[in-house]
Each structure stands twice: as C-alpha cells, then as structure tokens.
Design an enzyme around this catalytic site. Structure first.
Site, PDB file in Angstrom:
ATOM      1  N   LYS A 112       0.802  -1.222   0.000  1.00 50.98           N
ATOM      2  CA  LYS A 112       0.000   0.000   0.000  1.00 50.98           C
ATOM      3  C   LYS A 112       0.834   1.270   0.000  1.00 50.98           C
ATOM      4  O   LYS A 112       0.355   2.323  -0.395  1.00 50.98           O
ATOM      5  CB  LYS A 112      -0.974   0.010   1.190  1.00 50.98           C
ATOM      6  CG  LYS A 112      -2.090  -0.997   1.022  1.00 50.98           C
ATOM      7  CD  LYS A 112      -3.293  -0.668   1.871  1.00 50.98           C
ATOM      8  CE  LYS A 112      -4.454  -1.575   1.462  1.00 50.98           C
ATOM      9  NZ  LYS A 112      -5.691  -1.286   2.185  1.00 50.98           N
ATOM     10  N   LYS A 195      -4.427  -9.130  -6.081  1.00 53.39           N
ATOM     11  CA  LYS A 195      -5.729  -9.380  -5.476  1.00 53.39           C
ATOM     12  C   LYS A 195      -6.720  -8.274  -5.829  1.00 53.39           C
ATOM     13  O   LYS A 195      -6.329  -7.130  -6.013  1.00 53.39           O
ATOM     14  CB  LYS A 195      -5.592  -9.522  -3.956  1.00 53.39           C
ATOM     15  CG  LYS A 195      -5.757  -8.258  -3.162  1.00 53.39           C
ATOM     16  CD  LYS A 195      -5.894  -8.569  -1.674  1.00 53.39           C
ATOM     17  CE  LYS A 195      -6.277  -7.322  -0.894  1.00 53.39           C
ATOM     18  NZ  LYS A 195      -7.670  -6.907  -1.071  1.00 53.39           N
ATOM     19  N   LYS A 198     -11.027  -3.178  -2.980  1.00 58.74           N
ATOM     20  CA  LYS A 198     -12.033  -2.138  -3.209  1.00 58.74           C
ATOM     21  C   LYS A 198     -11.414  -0.765  -3.418  1.00 58.74           C
ATOM     22  O   LYS A 198     -12.012   0.091  -4.036  1.00 58.74           O
ATOM     23  CB  LYS A 198     -13.106  -2.135  -2.121  1.00 58.74           C
ATOM     24  CG  LYS A 198     -12.660  -1.882  -0.715  1.00 58.74           C
ATOM     25  CD  LYS A 198     -13.879  -1.864   0.206  1.00 58.74           C
ATOM     26  CE  LYS A 198     -13.699  -2.792   1.392  1.00 58.74           C
ATOM     27  NZ  LYS A 198     -12.540  -2.425   2.240  1.00 58.74           N
TER      28      LYS A 198
END
Ligand code: ATP
Ligand code: MG
Length: 330
Positions: A112, A195, A198
């Site tokens: 991230k 993956k 959202k």
C-alpha cells in the site's frame, strides 16, 4: 459459544466480490454457531488519504451491505469501530510491545505504500496491523474469518497475544485465522496476479457489489484472459481463466473439474457469459436490500448504536484488565 471477530474498511462506496467471497459469506454462515462480532473498521480507513464527508456515507453503506448479505444484527454484534474507544486505547499498549522490525515485515504496508513511496505513507498505515490486533484481542476472539491476504496480520496478532500473556500474565485468548480452503483469494480482472481490492486505483478489473448489472457484465466480458483457447485451471500459466473458473465454481457451487469438462471446446466468451450470470444472481438481492436499508439511515444508525453498546461492554472489560496488568493507574 466461541467468539469470532472480523471487519472491513469503509474504503469505498461498495464492497467488492473478494470481500464477499473471502469474508462476508463465511460470516453469515458462522453467525449461527458463534458469538459473532462484526465491525466496520473506519479507523483503519483513515490511514490513507480520504474524504471525511464520503467516509460517513461509506461507513453506513458498508454496514448496510453486511446486513444485506445476511448478517443479522439481532444475532450478531454489529458496530462501528470508532464508537468503541478501547480499540485505539489497546492499540497504543500493543504498539509498545511490537518490534519495529516485526512491523516492517508486513507485506500489506509494503504494497500500500508503494504507490507514493514510504516517505509519503502515514505512520498510521504502518501500525495498521497493531490496531487490527487490538480489534481482535479486545473481544477475546478465538476465530477470525478473513481472506488469504490477512493471514500475516492474524499471525502478528497471535504473536502479540502470546508476548503480552507471557510478559504480563494470561490476558488474551490467542486467536486463529479461518481462511476459506478452496477460494481464499479473488484476483483483479485486469491484473489477475494482483488481489481484487475495493480501493484499487483503476476500477476496470473490480467487481463492485453495488454496481448496476450492466457495468459488472461489461467488466467481466472484458476480463483479461490468457494466450491460447483452452479453458483449464492453471494459476501459473492461465491466471485470468483460473480466476474466472474460481468465481464460477464458488458462486455456482460446482467443482472446477466439472466446469473444465463442461467448457471443453468452448470459447472464453462462453465462460465469461456464465460468470456474469452467476455474479448477477448472487449480487442482485444484496444490492436491492442495501438500497432499502440506505433509505432509512436513522434506523441503521439506531442498530449500530445498539451494537456499539454491547461492544463497549465487552471491550472495556478487556481493556481494564490490560491497564491493570501493565500498571497504568486507573
Ligand atoms: P482495501 O483496498 O481498502 O484494503 P479490501 O478490498 O482489501 O479493501 P478490506 O477491508 O481490506 O478490503 O478487507 C476486508 C476483508 O475482505 C478481509 O477479510 C480480507 O481478507 C477480505 N478480502 C479482501 N480482498 C479479498 C480478495 N481479493 N479475495 C478474498 N478475500 C479478500
Ligand atoms: Mg485490504
């Protein structure tokens, strides 16, 4: 009854298919046999740049989708993380027994923070797994139903629980992750080795629970497939086709082997068509029920307040014990 705890971030206006398959569908089954605690983890969602106005809406929407998918607020404890201050309080204590090197090994932070570099990432994003450990340990949960991507964080939670127990005396139940055996991870339709998330930067490969049917169908029909024409499950050689087979298998409740047989000699278009149908069948009722719930936000807020009351009771009991054990004067 044994306790389970799990949560999702209100980081988007809609959940995605991976959340549904990896987590939510486990939750609805487990709430019958467990003392189930489900949280909308809004404090996790502010670890990346976010829009405060949007966060309120997303928080309600996330809770509404839990209920729409089958979480019964009368059976399960359903609440918003920030309504229970003990999460932040326990996270601080756990921060003090977490090694810097240990936290640095968490792959989600690496993933991230990659976008803008670690210098731009917040310390909150770095200590995210410690807050997650607090979420779980406050409720003395034995089982944590999550997708494969959360395995490492639950492992850290176990290490912290064991460490605290041995340093300060038995306090926490040491939890275990429950990860679906066959389909633990759904991949992005455009990038089938990453993956599905959202908060993905591009939405083309993302199946959103609340998107209209035609939008989702278009995305599935445009999913990246692989060279060749053969429809068979092979994660290494055919990640795109394998991901579609996985989705069809789990939502259609059929084995991958029987699907391979059925689609022998057929084109990728046939497979995509079948996937689009089963996804729509699954998500249409969830979408409809979510819209109903969102039409009455006052009622939704009332349900969540009741959940927070129950959660505060349990969480404060654990926190009191922790404060006493570490010598924080009350
Ligand atoms: P974000 O991009 O904001 O991190 P996310 O889609 O990863 O969002 P989370 O709120 O982080 O969702 O995770 C909620 C739950 O969904 C967790 O239990 C996680 O393991 C599960 N999950 C998330 N993505 C997938 C996926 N692609 N396949 C299976 N399970 C998933
Ligand atoms: Mg995530």
């Amino acid at each position: 009854k044994p306790v389970i705890f799990s949560g999702m971030q209100p980081s988007s206006d809609s959940l995605q298919l991976g959340n549904f398959i990896g987590a939510l569908s486990q939750w609805t089954k487990m709430q019958e046999d467990y003392d189930a605690i489900f949280c909308v983890v809004n404090m996790h969602a502010i670890t990346v740049p976010q829009d405060p106005q949007g966060l309120v809406e997303r928080t309600r929407r996330t809770a509404a989708q839990y209920i729409a998918a089958g979480i019964d607020p009368a059976k399960s404890t359903l609440f918003i993380q920030s309504h229970v201050p003990a999460h932040a309080q326990l996270a601080w204590v756990l921060n003090t027994i977490t090694g810097f090197g240990e936290a640095s090994r968490m792959t989600q932070f690496k993933d991230k923070s990659q976008k803008n570099g670690t210098d731009a990432a917040s310390v909150g994003l770095f200590t995210y797994p410690v807050l997650m450990a607090a979420d779980i340990l406050l409720y003395q949960a034995e089982t944590v139903p999550v997708g494969e991507d959360q395995r490492q964080h639950v492992e850290l939670t176990r290490d912290l629980a064991n460490r605290f127990n041995s340093r300060f005396g038995d306090t926490f139940v040491v939890p275990e992750a429950q990860i679906p055996k066959t389909v633990a991870k759904i991949y992005d339709l455009q990038n089938p080795t990453a993956k599905m998330s959202k908060s993905a930067e591009t939405e083309a490969g993302l199946i959103k629970v609340l998107d209209p049917a035609n939008v989702t169908k278009k995305k599935i029909m445009r999913a990246v497939t692989d060279d060749g024409t053969e429809i068979r499950f092979d994660r290494a050689e055919k990640p795109g086709v394998s991901n579609l087979l996985t989705i069809l298998s789990v939502l259609g409740e059929r084995s991958v082997a029987s699907l391979e047989t059925e689609f022998t000699g057929k084109g990728y278009g046939h497979l995509k068509q079948a996937v689009a149908e089963v996804v729509e069948e699954t998500l249409a009722p969830v979408r409809a029920r979510t819209e109903e719930l969102m039409a009455d936000p006052a009622e939704l807020d009332r349900l969540l307040a009741r959940g927070a009351e129950r959660a505060n009771d349990i969480a404060n009991r654990t926190l009191d014990l922790v404060y006493e054990r570490v010598g924080l004067m009350r």
